[in-house]
Design an enzyme around this catalytic site. Structure first.
Site, short mmCIF file in Angstrom:
data_model
loop_
_atom_site.label_atom_id
_atom_site.label_comp_id
_atom_site.label_asym_id
_atom_site.label_seq_id
_atom_site.Cartn_x
_atom_site.Cartn_y
_atom_site.Cartn_z
N LEU B 154 0.94 -1.09 0.06
CA LEU B 154 0.06 0.11 -0.01
C LEU B 154 0.80 1.27 0.06
O LEU B 154 1.76 1.41 0.85
CB LEU B 154 -0.80 0.10 1.27
N ASP B 219 3.92 -5.45 16.66
CA ASP B 219 4.01 -5.25 15.05
C ASP B 219 3.51 -3.93 14.66
O ASP B 219 4.24 -3.32 13.94
CB ASP B 219 3.51 -6.74 14.33
N LYS B 223 5.28 -0.30 13.23
CA LYS B 223 4.91 0.41 12.26
C LYS B 223 4.62 1.81 12.37
O LYS B 223 5.02 2.93 11.75
CB LYS B 223 3.57 -0.19 11.47
#
Lengths: 359, 359
Positions: B154, B219, B223
């Site tokens: 993305l 996780d 990000k």
């Protein structure tokens, strides 16, 4: 080139982001500014640049609809801009920025690119010319950027370019690429008569002075053509099927604006209302979209799923759904797709993105 | 570096997109491939490259969990990869691609960048290290790309970079950046017990082998940290407030996986159900999000408007809403945010985007 709203906003963005870019080692030098009347150039493009005070002067002058000032620089009539740009390009690699809405800039852009310079366009016209001229512009595709030609600053071109260069195959693009028509369709969906919505949109300044310029679908078709060519399709405007929201006999050649607004528009209300009812009975909603596939590009009113990004669209946002091998469920990009601020922001991001070619 | 699923998929993308890139004058040469055991290099990096058949051989070998083959090239043990990479960098500008999940690659990436090469990362670990190490990686920020570290392919990093370079001020980013937790939250929202949804997600292969690796939020926090640092914030993992979806006493040190699934998880159902009811009574829905503002970054369960892009999210899509001066209504990017295919596509797009530095 071009000192309308977008051009002025760009100069302001350049001034206000100077420190940010300086911190990253980037120095943005403006050495020339051109409108449809005249071309201002610094006295020596190699060593001199317009300072911030002068750039803001230009913005004010143009806001007040006065001719460009002539202090601290050389001024040439527009007719000499071609010769002057060639002179400069021979001495200096630069980025030519086209924020105009003219179809006449294509020659000077091609010329400048051929001399090793780069170009950033907010102007759709040069990109929707004949394939022959288009090919000349894209002889070195890395040297030309044009994010703001589709969806203003929304990263539609950048994202599509990334998908293409990753080797992914785009199978379908559906987008609502006109903030004006997006607004009109979602208001009509809410039960208001088409004619009243269009008049309200005009009063709010959402439409062109003559709303038929939006309702014709030509602006959306230009964006569709730009996306199609980005995908490598050799389409022309004549390849695109465009559904106008008014019939030929209400066109600007046949009917004055006043007559259209007072007498033409209301005649269209029933038809749109019927279409909405029909869509609704299928669990769908009406949107004015661009549908782009391998073999064709269609611009017009289309029934879409109420539960899709397109179907949920409200107000004047643009939205694009991109389907590909990687994106069986679409990649969706949505946000403000018009306005001088975001359009100029897209242009500046393009300029910055070209920095590696000047390293 | 790294021949797991993403690395193998990248080699396949390179092979299958060769003609496309050749048509644009780009030749992608793979001269070395490294996994955690060994490093294969062509016999002469200046003139030789791995041919497509050999690249596909590597993919098959690694799929079958065999060691890398040694034909048609030199093979070195992993311990010599650093010396060998330095040798090559002295002779050849190249892009080092890190598709591993190791925190040990940071030194070799820094070394290679310092020798004038470029780096593309799908690996989050080097970007979530100390600020001191991070600064070394970004001494020349144009030489390092890492789109696939957030939302896989993305265009989140690319879009955010464009917004930043346009001088626009980002005020808020809210995103659902874990396909796994997005799926879990939207299923729980549909009335299913949390424990059953997590077990089903595990059975579908949506979670890590131990779902606590997802449920911990670590996780997502990585990000969030990457996005924060992109915005220029000097955050560390310790700056980020992370809400785990299980309590400390159910952690991997305290409870076996089997025990957690059978006895731990069901104890969490009531709490989540209560939170959903409370959100619902406010006309909101629960999402596990990253909220990033100027002064802080929060990772955890949050009530969002049902009618926002985040609130409407279903299944395992990622979605990011970016708010800024230009985007008072957010710029929304949504789509598949995981999977080897799209992750590798993002890596390849990054590689292609570096081409101007090799022109």
């Amino acid at each position: 080139m071009g000192c309308g709203g977008v051009g002025r906003q760009l100069l302001q963005h350049i001034v206000s982001s100077r420190i940010l870019h300086a911190n990253k080692g980037i120095r943005l030098r403006v050495v020339g500014v051109c409108d449809s009347k005249s071309f201002l150039v610094t006295l020596d493009v190699l060593s001199k640049e317009f300072d911030d005070a002068f750039l803001m002067d230009i913005c004010r002058t143009k806001s007040d609809r006065l001719p460009l000032e002539k202090c601290k620089c050389e001024a040439f009539p527009y007719s000499e801009s071609r010769r002057k740009l060639t002179d400069i390009a021979a001495r200096l690699g630069f980025v030519l920025v086209d924020c105009s809405a003219s179809s006449e800039t294509i020659e000077v852009i091609t010329l400048t690119l051929n001399l090793g310079c780069c170009a950033v366009l907010a102007n759709k016209k040069p990109l929707t010319c004949s394939m022959e001229d288009f090919d000349k512009l894209f002889l070195q595709p890395r040297r030309i950027r044009h994010e703001s030609t589709v969806g203003a600053g929304l990263p539609i071109i950048a994202s599509l370019s990334r998908i293409i260069s990753s080797g992914d195959e785009v199978t379908l693009i559906i987008g609502s690429l006109s903030g004006t028509l997006g607004y009109v369709m979602s208001e009509v969906e809410n039960g208001k008569p088409f004619s009243e919505v269009v008049k309200a949109a005009k009063d709010l300044g959402y439409t062109e002075p003559d709303p038929r310029d939006d309702l014709s679908g030509m602006d959306v078709a230009r964006k569709g053509l730009i996306l199609a060519r980005l995908l490598g399709q050799r389409f022309d405007m004549s390849t695109i099927r465009i559904e106008s929201l008014y019939p030929d006999n209400m066109g600007p050649d046949m009917m004055t604006l006043e007559d259209f607004l007072a007498n033409g528009l209301p005649l269209l209300d029933n038809d749109i209302e019927e279409k909405i009812k029909k869509a609704s009975s299928n669990g769908k909603v009406l949107r004015y979209v661009c549908i782009l596939q391998a073999s064709n590009c269609i611009i017009g009113v289309h029934e879409v799923d109420e539960d899709s990004a397109l179907g949920r669209l409200k107000g004047s946002d643009n939205v694009v759904e991109i389907y590909s091998r990687c994106y069986e469920k679409p990649l969706v990009i949505q946000g403000a797709g018009a306005g001088n601020d975001t359009t100029a922001a897209g242009v500046l991001a393009d300029i910055i993105d070209l920095q590696d070619l000047f390293a």
